[in-house]
Design a protein around this motif. Structure first.
Motif, PDB file in Angstrom:
ATOM      1  N   PRO A  43      33.686  35.129  37.405  1.00 15.00           N
ATOM      2  CA  PRO A  43      34.176  35.250  36.087  1.00 15.00           C
ATOM      3  C   PRO A  43      33.016  35.147  34.899  1.00 15.00           C
ATOM      4  O   PRO A  43      32.865  36.221  33.779  1.00 15.00           O
ATOM      5  CB  PRO A  43      35.223  34.316  35.729  1.00 15.00           C
ATOM      6  CG  PRO A  43      35.470  33.908  37.231  1.00 15.00           C
ATOM      7  CD  PRO A  43      34.529  34.000  37.856  1.00 15.00           C
ATOM      8  N   GLU A  78      44.497  35.330  34.944  1.00 12.44           N
ATOM      9  CA  GLU A  78      43.709  35.434  35.992  1.00 12.44           C
ATOM     10  C   GLU A  78      44.908  35.542  37.228  1.00 12.44           C
ATOM     11  O   GLU A  78      44.581  36.254  38.213  1.00 12.44           O
ATOM     12  CB  GLU A  78      43.040  33.891  36.500  1.00 12.44           C
ATOM     13  CG  GLU A  78      42.308  34.083  37.899  1.00 12.44           C
ATOM     14  CD  GLU A  78      41.472  32.745  38.096  1.00 12.44           C
ATOM     15  OE1 GLU A  78      41.455  32.665  39.239  1.00 12.44           O
ATOM     16  OE2 GLU A  78      41.211  32.243  37.122  1.00 12.44           O
ATOM     17  N   LEU A 137      36.899  38.465  39.223  1.00 11.84           N
ATOM     18  CA  LEU A 137      37.768  37.188  39.882  1.00 11.84           C
ATOM     19  C   LEU A 137      36.872  36.402  40.791  1.00 11.84           C
ATOM     20  O   LEU A 137      36.940  35.197  41.242  1.00 11.84           O
ATOM     21  CB  LEU A 137      38.801  37.667  40.958  1.00 11.84           C
ATOM     22  CG  LEU A 137      40.226  38.247  40.128  1.00 11.84           C
ATOM     23  CD1 LEU A 137      40.974  39.210  41.103  1.00 11.84           C
ATOM     24  CD2 LEU A 137      40.773  37.127  39.809  1.00 11.84           C
TER      25      LEU A 137
END
Length: 184
Positions: free
Chosen positions: A154, A79, A151
């Protein structure tokens, strides 16, 4: 990476970066003469890490297109890097942003790789380069757009499956004799 990803270039402070790295601000500037150089070094590190995962030689043709799907799958496990890329690529469109040349060059190079991979995978003549170029733009846009959606939420985005669908559909559109018609 974490500071630029969380705050963007303009809001990231060298003091915070230094604190996270366990050095003084002067120490950061000793190794990176400016915040802009630090930023480009972080982006280059991200690229080197991705390139090292490819091994000795970059895949070509269909293998490169499958590599893009694998990259989307790997990105779902990192991430921070995805956020860094999404934030800085969007920020880089502003006037005088220090990462603008990096992103411009990166898109130019990636577009060329994807275009060449599509031409090779589909067996297209050079006269179809413009169509392959447009398809390459679409693949890159899908991948970048999926990252932003992922983002933000998810659980509702499977970047690898969506990238695979886009690549597969474009292959079928560009070379229906090799890859079948979309939806058939």
């Amino acid at each position: 990476m974490d500071t630029f990803a969380a705050r963007g270039y303009n809001n990231a402070s060298l003091a915070e970066i230094a604190e996270r790295a366990g050095v003084t601000q002067a120490g950061v500037l000793h190794y990176f003469r400016s915040k802009a150089l630090l930023l480009t070094s972080v982006l280059e590190l991200r690229d080197r890490t991705d390139i090292e995962q490819l091994g000795a030689e970059r895949p070509r043709g269909l293998a490169f297109l499958r590599h893009l799907v694998d990259t989307a799958r790997r990105n779902a496990e990192r991430e921070g890097i995805v956020r860094l890329y999404a934030v800085l690529s969007a920020e880089s469109v502003t006037d005088d942003h220090p990462a603008q040349p990096y992103f411009r060059d990166r898109y130019t190079g990636l577009r060329a790789f994807v275009t060449d991979a599509l031409i090779e995978a589909c067996g297209l003549p050079e006269t179809d380069r413009a169509r392959a170029h447009d398809a390459a733009n679409a693949i890159i846009a899908v991948m970048d757009g999926l990252q932003v959606q992922w983002l933000l939420d998810p659980g509702s985005v499977d970047m690898a499956a969506s990238t695979d669908l886009a690549v597969t559909s474009l292959l079928a559109t560009l070379a229906p004799d090799r890859f079948g018609r979309p939806g058939a």
